[in-house]
Design an enzyme around this catalytic site. Structure first.
Site, PDB file in Angstrom:
ATOM      1  N   TYR A 156       0.836  -1.204   0.000  1.00  0.00           N
ATOM      2  CA  TYR A 156       0.000   0.000   0.000  1.00  0.00           C
ATOM      3  C   TYR A 156       0.871   1.255   0.000  1.00  0.00           C
ATOM      4  CZ  TYR A 156      -3.593   3.321   1.567  1.00  0.00           C
ATOM      5  OH  TYR A 156      -4.444   4.384   1.675  1.00  0.00           O
ATOM      6  N   ILE A 189      -9.722   8.372   8.370  1.00  0.00           N
ATOM      7  CA  ILE A 189     -11.146   8.454   8.080  1.00  0.00           C
ATOM      8  C   ILE A 189     -11.723   7.036   8.202  1.00  0.00           C
ATOM      9  CG2 ILE A 189     -12.846   9.371   6.440  1.00  0.00           C
ATOM     10  CD1 ILE A 189     -10.535  11.382   6.801  1.00  0.00           C
TER      11      ILE A 189
HETATM   12  P1  NAP Z   1     -13.274   2.394   0.529  1.00  0.00           P
HETATM   13  O1  NAP Z   1     -14.395   2.742   1.437  1.00  0.00           O
HETATM   14  O2  NAP Z   1     -12.747   0.999   0.529  1.00  0.00           O
HETATM   15  O3  NAP Z   1     -13.702   2.816  -0.960  1.00  0.00           O
HETATM   16  C1  NAP Z   1     -12.905   2.481  -2.065  1.00  0.00           C
HETATM   17  C2  NAP Z   1     -13.771   2.521  -3.301  1.00  0.00           C
HETATM   18  O4  NAP Z   1     -12.936   2.150  -4.435  1.00  0.00           O
HETATM   19  C3  NAP Z   1     -14.911   1.491  -3.254  1.00  0.00           C
HETATM   20  O5  NAP Z   1     -16.090   2.053  -3.798  1.00  0.00           O
HETATM   21  C4  NAP Z   1     -14.375   0.355  -4.118  1.00  0.00           C
HETATM   22  O6  NAP Z   1     -15.381  -0.436  -4.749  1.00  0.00           O
HETATM   23  C5  NAP Z   1     -13.608   1.136  -5.181  1.00  0.00           C
HETATM   24  N1  NAP Z   1     -12.666   0.288  -5.909  1.00  0.00           N
HETATM   25  C6  NAP Z   1     -11.874  -0.705  -5.413  1.00  0.00           C
HETATM   26  N2  NAP Z   1     -11.181  -1.280  -6.408  1.00  0.00           N
HETATM   27  C7  NAP Z   1     -11.532  -0.625  -7.555  1.00  0.00           C
HETATM   28  C8  NAP Z   1     -11.156  -0.763  -8.915  1.00  0.00           C
HETATM   29  N3  NAP Z   1     -10.293  -1.702  -9.318  1.00  0.00           N
HETATM   30  N4  NAP Z   1     -11.718   0.079  -9.828  1.00  0.00           N
HETATM   31  C9  NAP Z   1     -12.608   1.017  -9.448  1.00  0.00           C
HETATM   32  N5  NAP Z   1     -13.018   1.185  -8.185  1.00  0.00           N
HETATM   33  C10 NAP Z   1     -12.474   0.359  -7.244  1.00  0.00           C
HETATM   34  O7  NAP Z   1     -11.990   3.330   0.809  1.00  0.00           O
HETATM   35  P2  NAP Z   1     -11.865   4.841   1.354  1.00  0.00           P
HETATM   36  O8  NAP Z   1     -11.410   4.774   2.753  1.00  0.00           O
HETATM   37  O9  NAP Z   1     -13.051   5.622   0.980  1.00  0.00           O
HETATM   38  O10 NAP Z   1     -10.593   5.336   0.514  1.00  0.00           O
HETATM   39  C11 NAP Z   1     -10.690   6.099  -0.688  1.00  0.00           C
HETATM   40  C12 NAP Z   1      -9.281   6.493  -1.132  1.00  0.00           C
HETATM   41  O11 NAP Z   1      -8.657   7.270  -0.107  1.00  0.00           O
HETATM   42  C13 NAP Z   1      -8.367   5.296  -1.383  1.00  0.00           C
HETATM   43  O12 NAP Z   1      -7.525   5.552  -2.481  1.00  0.00           O
HETATM   44  C14 NAP Z   1      -7.561   5.201  -0.104  1.00  0.00           C
HETATM   45  O13 NAP Z   1      -6.308   4.572  -0.287  1.00  0.00           O
HETATM   46  C15 NAP Z   1      -7.413   6.664   0.243  1.00  0.00           C
HETATM   47  N6  NAP Z   1      -7.128   6.858   1.675  1.00  0.00           N
HETATM   48  C16 NAP Z   1      -8.067   6.634   2.617  1.00  0.00           C
HETATM   49  C17 NAP Z   1      -7.750   6.822   3.967  1.00  0.00           C
HETATM   50  C18 NAP Z   1      -8.754   6.631   5.082  1.00  0.00           C
HETATM   51  O14 NAP Z   1      -8.438   6.967   6.231  1.00  0.00           O
HETATM   52  N7  NAP Z   1      -9.944   6.129   4.808  1.00  0.00           N
HETATM   53  C19 NAP Z   1      -6.456   7.208   4.336  1.00  0.00           C
HETATM   54  C20 NAP Z   1      -5.517   7.417   3.340  1.00  0.00           C
HETATM   55  C21 NAP Z   1      -5.854   7.249   2.004  1.00  0.00           C
HETATM   56  P3  NAP Z   1     -16.057  -1.688  -3.895  1.00  0.00           P
HETATM   57  O15 NAP Z   1     -16.989  -1.054  -2.919  1.00  0.00           O
HETATM   58  O16 NAP Z   1     -16.778  -2.483  -4.907  1.00  0.00           O
HETATM   59  O17 NAP Z   1     -14.918  -2.427  -3.259  1.00  0.00           O
END
Ligand code: NAP
Length: 262
Positions: A156, A189
């Site tokens: 990651y 988050i």
């Molecule tokens: P999440 O709730 O897991 O949402 C990720 C979304 O991406 C889901 O809708 C998922 O679809 C979709 N996805 C996964 N694989 C995909 C693919 N191959 N093509 C298109 N869509 C795909 O994650 P999140 O926490 O909202 O994170 C969003 C972004 O912020 C990510 O890039 C993550 O690395 C980054 N981020 C988040 C945090 C945090 O604290 N949450 C911290 C640092 C960075 P499905 O629902 O079908 O799986």
């Protein structure tokens, strides 16, 4: 200062749930036509219903960011039907991990393929449209892990460090075309990706101790930053990574300020 995205077309990848869904929603509230991409049909149907209820313009496309053909079909359709693409948010991501000595090639590959190569593929498809317009905003989801990685998070962290570097390369390549490219580093988050807020109490306390503001972030905290970065107000910001993490490790021991004086 009122931020208004009326008339802008914004593509958001991984818009189905979590932070991406909230970014899509906030862009729609600011007047943008939001094109939601996700791999799950059920999420897209849910978005279509929400957009209908609110009278927001938009499109939904099934699109896996690891599939070049799906991306190019979606981008071509948007260009043909809406005539422009002003904003691209590369939000889609996964976080699967293992320590390096136990690393499965498939796990390593999947993190790199979705989190890093997915960003490159989306940008490659959208750049010609933005160049034709002579303007564009690209916003890439990186992570605090790009700066300080976690144990067991090699795949990651490497993918997100790659996003940060790719962002600067793109900013350089696209500067002459008035296209800005920035990364953002959300944290922490609670979402389906990390279940931070469902972990055992003492573990949550240790995580919160790393944050200067000592509270979980919300998808809306991230969306607020992105609405600004996507707007005309951010026209002189490019090639940078903006931290939206409640000041994670802004000092070496942020928890000291939150303890009652002894
Ligand atoms: P999440 O709730 O897991 O949402 C990720 C979304 O991406 C889901 O809708 C998922 O679809 C979709 N996805 C996964 N694989 C995909 C693919 N191959 N093509 C298109 N869509 C795909 O994650 P999140 O926490 O909202 O994170 C969003 C972004 O912020 C990510 O890039 C993550 O690395 C980054 N981020 C988040 C945090 C945090 O604290 N949450 C911290 C640092 C960075 P499905 O629902 O079908 O799986």
């Amino acid at each position: 200062m009122l931020i208004d995205l009326t008339g802008k077309v914004a593509i958001v990848t991984g818009a189905g749930r979590g932070i991406g869904r909230e970014i899509a929603r906030r862009f729609a509230r600011e007047g943008a036509t939001v094109v939601a991409l996700d791999i799950r049909k059920a999420w897209l149907e849910d978005i279509a219903a929400e957009w209908d209820r609110n009278g927001w313009p938009g499109q939904q496309h099934l699109c896996d960011v690891t599939e070049r053909d799906m991306i190019e079909t979606a981008v071509r359709t948007v260009d043909e039907q809406l005539g422009r693409i002003d904003i691209l948010v590369n939000n889609a991501g996964i976080a699967s991990g293992a320590r390096v000595e136990d690393m499965d090639d498939a796990v390593w590959g999947m993190n790199l393929d979705i989190n890093l190569s997915g960003v490159m593929r989306m940008c490659r498809a959208v750049i010609p449209v933005m160049k034709r317009q002579g303007a564009g905003r690209i916003l890439n989801a990186a992570s605090f892990a790009a700066i300080i990685p976690s144990i067991g998070g090699a795949a990651y962290s490497a993918s997100k460090a790659g996003v940060e570097s790719l962002t600067r390369v793109l900013a350089g390549e696209l500067g002459p075309h008035n296209i800005t490219v920035n990364a953002y580093a959300p944290g922490m988050i609670p979402t389906e990706m990390n279940h931070f807020a469902e972990r055992p109490g003492p573990e949550q306390e240790r995580l919160l101790d790393t944050l200067t503001l000592r509270r979980w972030g919300t998808p809306d905290d991230v969306a607020s930053l992105l609405v600004f970065l996507a707007s005309d107000f951010a026209g002189y910001i490019t090639g940078t990574m903006v931290d939206v993490s409640g000041g994670k490790f802004a000092t070496q021991m942020p928890w000291v300020a939150h303890r009652p004086p002894t």
